[in-house]
Design a protein around this motif. Sequence first.
Motif, mmCIF file in Angstrom:
data_model
loop_
_atom_site.group_PDB
_atom_site.id
_atom_site.type_symbol
_atom_site.label_atom_id
_atom_site.label_comp_id
_atom_site.label_asym_id
_atom_site.label_seq_id
_atom_site.Cartn_x
_atom_site.Cartn_y
_atom_site.Cartn_z
ATOM 1 N N UNK A 138 23.197 -34.026 -14.719
ATOM 2 C CA UNK A 138 22.595 -33.542 -13.433
ATOM 3 C C UNK A 138 23.214 -32.178 -13.225
ATOM 4 N N UNK A 139 22.297 -31.234 -12.685
ATOM 5 C CA UNK A 139 22.567 -30.071 -11.876
ATOM 6 C C UNK A 139 23.179 -29.087 -12.876
ATOM 7 N N UNK A 140 23.075 -29.193 -14.246
ATOM 8 C CA UNK A 140 23.545 -28.234 -15.144
ATOM 9 C C UNK A 140 22.459 -27.465 -15.987
ATOM 10 N N UNK A 141 21.423 -27.555 -15.845
ATOM 11 C CA UNK A 141 20.355 -26.812 -16.680
ATOM 12 C C UNK A 141 19.327 -26.354 -15.636
ATOM 13 N N UNK A 142 18.697 -25.140 -15.850
ATOM 14 C CA UNK A 142 17.722 -24.826 -14.724
ATOM 15 C C UNK A 142 17.777 -23.212 -14.621
ATOM 16 N N UNK A 143 16.871 -22.943 -13.561
ATOM 17 C CA UNK A 143 16.684 -21.620 -13.112
ATOM 18 C C UNK A 143 17.662 -21.387 -11.927
ATOM 19 N N UNK A 144 18.674 -20.384 -12.073
ATOM 20 C CA UNK A 144 19.498 -20.146 -11.027
ATOM 21 C C UNK A 144 19.281 -18.939 -10.547
ATOM 22 N N UNK A 145 18.422 -18.016 -10.906
ATOM 23 C CA UNK A 145 17.951 -16.691 -10.180
ATOM 24 C C UNK A 145 16.711 -16.325 -10.663
ATOM 25 N N UNK A 146 15.880 -15.860 -9.852
ATOM 26 C CA UNK A 146 14.687 -15.381 -10.246
ATOM 27 C C UNK A 146 14.166 -14.058 -9.507
ATOM 28 N N UNK A 147 13.653 -12.960 -10.249
ATOM 29 C CA UNK A 147 13.223 -11.669 -9.715
ATOM 30 C C UNK A 147 14.404 -11.040 -9.076
ATOM 31 N N UNK A 148 15.615 -11.154 -9.742
ATOM 32 C CA UNK A 148 16.891 -10.674 -9.040
ATOM 33 C C UNK A 148 17.540 -11.061 -7.869
ATOM 34 N N UNK A 149 16.963 -12.442 -7.631
ATOM 35 C CA UNK A 149 17.455 -13.180 -6.413
ATOM 36 C C UNK A 149 18.191 -14.418 -6.766
ATOM 37 N N UNK A 150 19.477 -14.716 -6.513
ATOM 38 C CA UNK A 150 20.044 -15.983 -6.699
ATOM 39 C C UNK A 150 19.581 -16.863 -5.932
ATOM 40 N N UNK A 151 19.157 -18.127 -6.432
ATOM 41 C CA UNK A 151 18.521 -19.217 -5.535
ATOM 42 C C UNK A 151 19.773 -20.196 -5.050
ATOM 43 N N UNK A 152 19.715 -20.193 -3.613
ATOM 44 C CA UNK A 152 20.773 -20.977 -2.950
ATOM 45 C C UNK A 152 20.785 -22.409 -3.589
#
Length: 248
Positions: free
Chosen positions: A152-166
């Motif tokens: 859990x919570x170890x794989x995926x998109x953490x930022x997109x288009x230069x913006x980190x995802x909260x």
Amino acid sequence: MMKSLFFRTVLATTTTVAVSTIASSSYAVSLVPESEAEIDVGLGCLDSAQCMMPDSISFVESIMSMTDDTTNSRSRLFIDDLTTENEYGDVIRFLTTDAGTNPADVWFRPVAYLEGLDSYPEEGQLEVGTYTFEFGTVLKELTIDYFDTESENTTGVVAINGNSLTTPDWVPSGSNGNIFTQTFADVSSLTLKLGLFDPDGMTVKAPGDGVRFRLAATPTAVPEPMTLSGLAVVGLALAGSKLANKRS
């Protein structure tokens, strides 16, 4: 397939005129090269004869390995087909049956690397890493397939288009050998976090959870006006033909 915040549905119904269907959709292109090699993601390559530069991949401008928060180190990245054995620099050897669960076909393959120790957990067969992809154009859609995420919570998109995802777009844990897919719209760059280094086996079986991935892109492209006009005529002709058949 999970619908993320950036997900865009593509309308395609049997009731639309042909021009509408074709104008609102495009073709997807795999970004996984067919040739096996190591990709230079800022660490150089272990074997210069088997080295691929990121900008040789369709739509990709650069790929940089970032410090992974579970290894506290950057990772190497490979293109791997499990039907063949490969050796890189006398330190990494991919077999036809590696440790863990093995996918069919060709995938991006992260390799966990402990830079301070200059060592590779599980002899290079632990697929853990974090990478930032920069694309040479804005992609209408980007589809990501993840193979065998079991933590859990170890794989995926953490930022997109230069913006980190909260709140990162995490992939849920699944059963052995699972494939999970995400689709994002209007992508110019993104950062992927793959897998988990867990040498003490606190969360998953040591040394961790390895994850491979694939990318496919739909470029932003609109048919030429003349092509659209021709398709409109064809679409109206087809509609008229169906109406005539219905009346007869």
